[in-house]
Design an enzyme around this catalytic site. Structure first.
Site, PDB file in Angstrom:
ATOM      1  N   THR A 171       6.822  42.016  29.532  1.00  0.00           N
ATOM      2  CA  THR A 171       6.969  43.084  30.528  1.00  0.00           C
ATOM      3  C   THR A 171       7.348  42.473  31.873  1.00  0.00           C
ATOM      4  OG1 THR A 171       5.169  44.170  29.337  1.00  0.00           O
ATOM      5  CG2 THR A 171       5.893  45.209  31.376  1.00  0.00           C
TER       6      THR A 171
ATOM      7  N   GLU B 214      -2.992  33.161  35.829  1.00  0.00           N
ATOM      8  CA  GLU B 214      -2.898  34.588  36.176  1.00  0.00           C
ATOM      9  C   GLU B 214      -4.111  35.005  36.997  1.00  0.00           C
ATOM     10  OE1 GLU B 214      -0.282  36.119  32.334  1.00  0.00           O
ATOM     11  OE2 GLU B 214      -2.451  36.211  32.227  1.00  0.00           O
TER      12      GLU B 214
HETATM   13  C1  5RP Z   1      -0.059  36.555  29.308  1.00  0.00           C
HETATM   14  C2  5RP Z   1      -0.575  37.923  29.521  1.00  0.00           C
HETATM   15  C3  5RP Z   1       0.397  39.049  29.427  1.00  0.00           C
HETATM   16  O1  5RP Z   1       0.378  39.763  30.607  1.00  0.00           O
HETATM   17  C4  5RP Z   1      -0.019  39.953  28.283  1.00  0.00           C
HETATM   18  O2  5RP Z   1      -0.120  39.186  27.093  1.00  0.00           O
HETATM   19  C5  5RP Z   1       0.999  41.086  28.077  1.00  0.00           C
HETATM   20  O3  5RP Z   1       2.194  40.564  27.606  1.00  0.00           O
HETATM   21  P1  5RP Z   1       3.449  41.485  27.292  1.00  0.00           P
HETATM   22  O4  5RP Z   1       3.955  42.023  28.597  1.00  0.00           O
HETATM   23  O5  5RP Z   1       4.420  40.534  26.625  1.00  0.00           O
HETATM   24  O6  5RP Z   1       3.022  42.584  26.357  1.00  0.00           O
HETATM   25  O7  5RP Z   1      -1.731  38.157  29.794  1.00  0.00           O
HETATM   26  O8  5RP Z   1      -1.092  35.593  29.334  1.00  0.00           O
END
Ligand code: 5RP
Length: 213
Positions: free
Chosen positions: A29, A99
């Site tokens: 995303t 993050e």
């Molecule tokens: C990475 C994360 C991502 O934000 C989470 O896995 C969502 O990923 P995506 O946007 O591919 O669904 O926490 O560590």
């Protein structure tokens, strides 16, 4: 799904101010967000992973060191699950530690998700925990004993910090902030993919049209 992620990512541009430094999360995303961010006149970005840093650079966006930026006005990131209080499970991409750091350094955390990530209660998806490699079994035993969850080593995955990931399955998460605090106390835990003590401030869902709360 790609369309939903793209819609949420594009809607997040409304939170970006010209000339500022933007904190940028990790995942598919966020990849859409980075692509859209390339058209904004920002001062640069702080990346939550090497993967994100590479994509930012490829789109011509300067990647800055968090130690040199001071507090950030905005952090944009995805999630694996989000409850009505904007508490999150993150770390599907193994970037949870950085993050969490960038989220903590940011005044506003805008989370961008596709509709499938909304949950009434956290716990349906495994909870990632980053550990120091030598502590993997100690942490797994402690989590199993104290939470009743089942930790599974994400074998072969090494984080940007040199850590390993345990995915904890089968958790019943009644009090996310208390669980986050308790897991953080286990020796060998680097960080926990629960974002409950510092939840998102705004969540944008990529429905058509996108909406937020
Ligand atoms: C990475 C994360 C991502 O934000 C989470 O896995 C969502 O990923 P995506 O946007 O591919 O669904 O926490 O560590």
């Amino acid at each position: 799904m790609t369309d939903a992620k793209q819609r949420a990512a594009t809607a997040a541009l409304a939170h970006v101010s010209e000339g500022t430094v933007v904190g940028v999360g990790t995942g598919s995303t966020v990849a859409h967000f980075i692509d859209a961010l390339a058209s904004c006149k920002i001062a640069g970005a702080v990346a939550s992973s090497e993967q994100t840093a590479a994509r930012l650079r490829a789109r011509g966006i300067a990647v800055l060191d968090l130690n040199a930026t001071g507090p950030l006005p905005l952090y944009v990131d995805g999630a694996d699950a989000c409850d009505p209080q904007r508490r999150l499970i993150k770390g599907g991409g193994a970037a949870l530690t950085r993050e969490k750091i960038v989220a903590a350094a940011s005044e506003r955390f805008v989370c961008i998700i596709d509709p499938g990530k909304r949950v009434a209660r956290l716990g349906g998806v495994p909870l990632p925990v980053e550990v120091i490699p030598m502590a993997r079994e100690l942490v797994a035993r402690t989590i199993a004993r104290t939470t009743g969850g089942t930790p599974v080593w994400r074998e072969g995955v090494v984080t940007d910090n040199g850590g390993w990931i345990l995915d904890v399955h089968g958790l019943v998460i009644d009090e996310p902030a208390a669980l986050e605090a308790a897991l953080d106390q286990i020796a060998g835990v680097v960080s926990v993919g629960l974002f409950a003590r510092r939840p998102a401030d705004v969540v944008i869902v990529g429905d058509d049209p996108p909406w937020s709360w």
